[in-house]
Design an enzyme around this catalytic site. Structure first.
Site, PDB file in Angstrom:
ATOM      1  N   GLU A   1     -75.445  84.068 -66.661  1.00 24.02           N
ATOM      2  CA  GLU A   1     -75.208  85.503 -66.499  1.00 24.02           C
ATOM      3  C   GLU A   1     -76.409  86.028 -65.721  1.00 24.02           C
ATOM      4  OE1 GLU A   1     -72.597  87.108 -67.390  1.00 24.02           O
ATOM      5  OE2 GLU A   1     -71.645  86.031 -69.055  1.00 24.02           O
TER       6      GLU A   1
ATOM      7  N   HIS B   1     -64.230  84.183 -62.870  1.00 24.46           N
ATOM      8  CA  HIS B   1     -63.099  85.074 -62.601  1.00 24.46           C
ATOM      9  C   HIS B   1     -62.515  84.786 -61.211  1.00 24.46           C
ATOM     10  CE1 HIS B   1     -64.522  86.861 -66.290  1.00 24.46           C
ATOM     11  NE2 HIS B   1     -65.700  87.006 -65.725  1.00 24.46           N
TER      12      HIS B   1
ATOM     13  N   HIS C   1     -71.774  83.922 -63.350  1.00 22.23           N
ATOM     14  CA  HIS C   1     -71.257  85.173 -63.908  1.00 22.23           C
ATOM     15  C   HIS C   1     -72.290  86.289 -63.781  1.00 22.23           C
ATOM     16  CE1 HIS C   1     -67.542  83.815 -65.973  1.00 22.23           C
ATOM     17  NE2 HIS C   1     -68.171  82.642 -66.018  1.00 22.23           N
TER      18      HIS C   1
END
Length: 325
Positions: free
Chosen positions: A288, A113, A206
């Site tokens: 993640e 992001h 992430h």
């Protein structure tokens, strides 16, 4: 990242439980200790050495009593109209590599992001081709309930990881940094940066946005895809080796358990719907690091000391992979 948006479809229902995938907890590389450079807040030493052939499940069972506690909010994706892709300047690159065991190696770090995505919802909702289908350019990412965003987390860990790898002589590039570009890049552009750099390894950082009570980390590996511009077949095996080493070292150094909601306790998941993996031509994985919506994980993700451990664990996995090449 939340399982909502471009690269983040809801995970498929679990298949019947299978035996844990054996993950090589690569022996601690002596040179890796040189990388203990603190980017912001000094973290802990990260735990003792692992042993080859141990499983993520075995390692996490010993670590599951580790510290935890905090809370989260989801992808604030809003509808928008297509608009042009931002100009992709050269990704941020490290200074000329110092002498070290990774001299001559190139690593691309992709901070998931972008903090500016919130101001560019129209742009990030534009569809891009990921080979198998079309998906949104990017998403805003997720956050904790207290407002600590995934984009903040990924940049912080990426800076720490960059510093650690540079200390070992690697040339390190980020897909975006310091507001450049001001949004994105799109998922296809992120893959292209790693490809153009001829990276020896690439990783996308992430944090997840799953339901409270779901916790733990998982590493996402590319599946075999051959469709349109996507052909992951040449990188599947090498990416699996990279992912297994990152997972094994991450659990050892951080004490974070493997995900209890995806991956059947292995800490490893294979997907074919991620543009950042589908379009990569170099070994690449996503990690993640934890679930921002779980109070225990959120307490860790918002800790500078723990983020240093996260960077250290990822770094040691990458070092192990590159030294095995």
């Amino acid at each position: 990242m939340s399982y909502v948006g471009p690269d983040f479809d809801p995970p498929q229902p679990r298949r019947p439980r299978r035996g844990p995938l054996t993950v090589a907890l690569a022996a601690l590389v002596p040179g890796a200790l040189l990388g203990w450079l603190v980017y912001d807040t000094v973290g802990g030493s990260g735990g003792g050495g692992g042993s080859d052939g141990a499983t993520v499940r075995a390692a996490t069972s010993a670590a599951s009593s580790g510290p935890a506690t905090a809370s989260p909010t989801d992808d604030a994706k809003q509808p928008g109209t297509p608009s042009p892709t931002p100009t992709l300047a050269d990704p941020t690159t490290s200074a000329p590599a110092v002498s070290g065991p990774l001299k001559g190696k190139v690593v691309v770090i992709d901070p998931g992001h972008n903090p500016g995505n919130f101001q560019h919802t129209a742009e990030i909702n534009r569809k891009v081709n990921i080979g198998t289908n079309w998906k949104e350019c990017d998403t805003t990412g997720t956050s904790t309930n207290a407002g600590y965003t995934e984009a903040q987390f990924t940049l912080d860990v990426s800076h720490r990881l960059k510093a650690l790898l540079e200390r070992q002589g690697a040339t390190v590039k980020l897909t975006h940094d310091n507001g450049s570009p001001s949004w994105g890049p799109c998922v296809d552009g992120r893959a292209r940066i790693g490809n153009d750099a001829h990276a020896d390894a690439a990783i996308s950082i992430h944090a997840d946005g799953s339901a409270a009570g779901n916790r733990g980390f998982h590493v996402i590996l590319p599946g075999a895809v051959h469709s349109g511009a996507a052909d992951t077949r040449p990188i599947v095996a090498r990416s699996a080796s990279l992912g297994e080493r990152v997972a094994g070292n991450f659990v050892r150094v951080t004490g974070e358990p493997a995900s209890n909601y995806i991956g059947d306790g292995t800490g490893l998941v294979t997907r074919k719907d991620l543009g950042g993996l589908n379009l990569s031509t170099v070994p690449k994985v996503f990690i993640e690091c934890g679930n921002m919506r779980d109070s225990k994980d959120a307490a860790l993700l918002t800790s500078g000391a723990w983020r240093q451990k996260a960077a250290q664990g990822i770094s040691e996995g990458i070092v192990s992979f590159l030294r095995s090449s």
